[in-house]
Enzyme design. Structure first.
Site, PDB file in Angstrom:
ATOM      1  N   ASP A 181       5.759   1.046 -81.032  1.00 16.21           N
ATOM      2  CA  ASP A 181       6.107   1.599 -79.728  1.00 16.21           C
ATOM      3  C   ASP A 181       5.825   0.532 -78.675  1.00 16.21           C
ATOM      4  O   ASP A 181       4.939  -0.302 -78.841  1.00 16.21           O
ATOM      5  CB  ASP A 181       5.264   2.863 -79.502  1.00 16.21           C
ATOM      6  N   CYS A 195      -9.666  20.468 -97.847  1.00 18.81           N
ATOM      7  CA  CYS A 195     -10.287  21.774 -97.600  1.00 18.81           C
ATOM      8  C   CYS A 195     -10.742  22.506 -98.856  1.00 18.81           C
ATOM      9  O   CYS A 195     -11.571  23.406 -98.772  1.00 18.81           O
ATOM     10  CB  CYS A 195      -9.305  22.700 -96.888  1.00 18.81           C
ATOM     11  N   ASP A 197      11.296   1.602 -72.318  1.00 19.13           N
ATOM     12  CA  ASP A 197      12.098   2.514 -71.505  1.00 19.13           C
ATOM     13  C   ASP A 197      11.298   2.967 -70.290  1.00 19.13           C
ATOM     14  O   ASP A 197      10.107   2.705 -70.183  1.00 19.13           O
ATOM     15  CB  ASP A 197      12.545   3.721 -72.352  1.00 19.13           C
ATOM     16  N   CYS A 236      -5.793  22.564 -98.991  1.00 25.05           N
ATOM     17  CA  CYS A 236      -5.364  21.178 -99.167  1.00 25.05           C
ATOM     18  C   CYS A 236      -6.516  20.378 -99.781  1.00 25.05           C
ATOM     19  O   CYS A 236      -7.645  20.860 -99.829  1.00 25.05           O
ATOM     20  CB  CYS A 236      -4.915  20.592 -97.829  1.00 25.05           C
ATOM     21  N   CYS A 285      -6.883  27.309 -95.717  1.00 27.41           N
ATOM     22  CA  CYS A 285      -6.147  26.178 -96.273  1.00 27.41           C
ATOM     23  C   CYS A 285      -6.808  25.769 -97.582  1.00 27.41           C
ATOM     24  O   CYS A 285      -8.011  25.910 -97.747  1.00 27.41           O
ATOM     25  CB  CYS A 285      -6.181  25.012 -95.290  1.00 27.41           C
TER      26      CYS A 285
END
Ligand SMILES: [Zn+2]
Length: 644
Positions: free
Chosen positions: A87, A277, A122, A274, A272
């Protein structure tokens, strides 16, 4: 550089090619802060399967590490083999109000450190910026993007759509960027919208941008890192996301879920399982920021997998409708999609999976809208006086109402339509997508009932029938038989074939396709039409899955003769036609033009530039896509027309 593999509405599964590998989109790019690595790039690839990451070239440029990145190159400096986007720091410069680096410096720097994709500097607009200010920002952004071409080297440029909340400026900026040979488009200036829960504005901004952007380049939604909006943004045609949220939320003690955010201090249970977790206690997540960040990233990546599978199964709309019920502001955004249905319809395939009704918004999905529009423009009713209007029923309607219909046709000179949740459905369409594949609750909400009423009136205003009776019991049949005495000579097979031919291919198609001795070959098991033969030629088949016709070469010849160009045509160049005549698919790069009325998965006539029929097949793209894409199949050819 970008190729579309599968699609659902404006959403797509694609492949983005870079010098450091192919990225499957939609993809999430975790934001890496080189001076504060919470999860190392190596672990992002190894533990999370991250394909591409994003970092801020401006922060590197400002840091003491600048020379090391220049010497080693960004891939070695970050220890990551895959593609890297950088970026330009436009947002940071906007927030801190200082311009320390010029467009030229930062573009050259991104190229020098070997980033695969790098952003032009930009000019950021705030949602409440005046029109004048946004206009200036847009023109400056376009100028800088054009300038950057000179300095890009091997860098794939990322050009960002600005324009604040001025939708015409967004579209203008997007069109300007489409004319510049860059690699990726981004939609910028949306972080304040997400922070302020202005999701309805976000939808308008994405749609306005997509209207101006060429469809063959991937679109990055800058700063949209929370998975709650992934499905919605993908549905609107965004392909890339970046997430700094997985770290920022963790540092702030917040646990991300696909349906919201939970503070870890109040956590008593862990919603969760995952890898971060599955054996954690609430205390573990409170005490360990890195572990919480890992969780946040796992669920974010997982939501994109869910979205991709939904595209594959053809039920992305259902997924988005369900997710948007997670927050009232998202529900506003969902309702706002109705304003864009005409644009979205152009990109929606003709066929998806089962349509589950999830609420009154479901009625405004592009596939349902298209069904109604095509019915209004193309329907050819049987020549009878009356019509009986029946209430919603189980599919297929002709089976649910078989006894009643038999009596109706015996006693009255009439036809029947069902007032479905999605609008009026003449009974001969009861096997056709999306009617047959839709599932609605027995008890419809008032908003849907009212919409259905309005749509019915709109349909009846076409004046197909002079006598109409609403079903209210046996008496209704009696009433209709007096007002339009029977019997009616309705041949359901004939009516089905004629109505469907005009519905799919346009007015006049039924006459062209079905003129002569017609024979319907039916399935022994289901009694449904399978093939239509006319004067011994196989002109049409009917697909069991969606009840729609597929076009055989003999049918294509009839339509080609009867319907003038550009109707149903996909025009290919000389290089392509010999192989299409042999039955090979049409690639987008050989398409010269295409009927603008065609939608993905419509049946088409492939013709040469002199309008000779080359093949028949099924479109995979719409006109805009066929003309833009350099890669990928535009038409799946079913039958070529060999030169004799
Ligand atoms: Zn977790």
């Amino acid at each position: 550089m970008f190729e579309m593999k599968e699609r659902a509405g404006l959403g797509r599964i694609g492949e983005l090619r870079t010098a450091h590998g192919v990225v499957e989109t939609p993809a999430l790019m975790p934001v890496v802060n080189p001076s504060n690595l919470v999860i190392t790039p190596k672990d992002l690839a190894r533990m999370f399967g991250v394909q591409i990451l994003i970092t801020n070239a401006y922060i590197i440029w400002k840091s003491a590490d600048r020379q090391r990145f220049l010497d080693e190159g960004i891939h070695r400096a970050l220890d990551f083999d895959g593609p890297i986007m950088t970026d330009s720091g436009a947002f940071q410069q906007h927030v801190y109000g200082r311009v320390e680096v010029s467009n030229e410096e930062i573009v050259k720097f991104q190229a020098a450190i070997g980033a695969d994709l790098g952003a032009v500097l930009d000019v950021f607009s705030e949602p409440d910026d005046s029109r004048r200010r946004c206009e200036e920002a847009v023109e400056e952004t376009l100028r800088r993007t054009r300038d950057a071409l000179e300095w890009r080297g091997d860098l794939g440029l990322v050009g960002t759509v600005q324009g604040g909340l001025h939708m015409d400026l967004r579209e203008h900026c997007a069109k300007g960027l489409s004319d510049i040979p860059i690699a990726v488009h981004a939609i910028g200036g949306v972080v304040p919208l997400m922070e302020g829960y202005q999701f309805a504005d976000l939808v308008d901004v994405i749609v306005a941008s997509k209207k101006g952007l060429r469809p063959d380049r991937p679109v990055h939604l800058f700063g949209a890192g929370h998975p709650i909006t992934f499905g919605l943004a993908v549905l609107l045609g965004c392909d890339l996301f970046d997430s700094a949220a997985y770290v920022k939320y963790a540092q702030d003690g917040r646990m991300i879920t696909a349906w919201g955010t939970t503070r870890v201090e109040g956590l008593a249970h862990i919603p969760c399982s995952c890898p971060a977790c599955h054996d954690a206690t609430p205390e573990d997540l409170r005490a360990d920021t890195e572990r919480l960040a890992q969780h946040n990233l796992y669920v974010s990546l997982q939501e994109l997998e869910v979205v991709k599978q939904a595209i594959h199964e053809g039920n992305l709309w259902e997924h988005v409708e369900r997710r948007c019920r997670a927050h009232p502001s998202l529900l506003d955004a969902l309702k706002g999609l109705r304003d864009h249905v005409d644009f979205m319809e152009r990109y929606e395939g003709l066929v998806g999976g089962t349509l589950f009704y999830t609420g009154p918004e479901s009625v405004w999905r592009p596939v349902a809208h298209r069904f109604r529009q095509r019915l209004l423009k193309r329907y050819s009713p049987p020549r009878v006086e009356g019509v009986l209007i029946l209430p919603e029923a189980r599919r297929p309607y002709t089976r649910a109402y078989s006894k009643l219909l038999r009596t109706l046709f015996e006693r009255a000179n009439a036809h029947a339509i069902v007032r479905s949740a999605f609008g009026p459905v003449p009974v001969e369409f009861d096997g056709v997508y999306p009617v047959a594949q839709s599932v609605v609750p027995d008890d419809l909400d008032l908003e849907t009932v009212e919409a259905s009423e309005v749509l019915l009136r709109q349909f009846l205003r076409r004046g197909y029938f002079s006598q109409g009776v609403m079903w209210e019991g046996e008496d209704s049949l009696e009433e209709l038989s007096i007002r339009a005495p029977g019997p009616s000579a309705t041949d359901m097979d004939k009516q089905r074939a004629e109505a469907l031919a005009n519905y799919q291919f346009g007015p006049g198609a039924a006459d062209a396709l079905l003129e002569g001795e017609v024979e319907y070959v039916k399935s022994k098991k289901t009694q449904k039409i399978r093939n239509v033969l006319v004067d011994g030629d196989h002109v049409l088949s009917m697909r069991a899955r969606d009840g729609l016709f597929t076009l055989k070469l003999a049918g294509g010849k009839r339509l080609h003769k009867a319907l003038p160009a550009p109707k149903l045509r996909v025009v290919v160049n000389e290089e392509s036609s010999p192989s299409n005549r042999e039955g090979k698919n049409v690639f987008a790069k050989f398409v010269v033009d295409c009927d603008g009325e065609l939608r993905p998965l419509d049946e088409v006539l492939v013709v040469s530039e002199t309008d000779e029929l080359v093949a028949v097949g099924r479109a995979v793209m719409n006109r805009e896509e066929m003309l833009a894409f350099e890669r990928g199949v535009a038409v799946k050819v079913r039958e070529g027309s060999p030169l004799l």
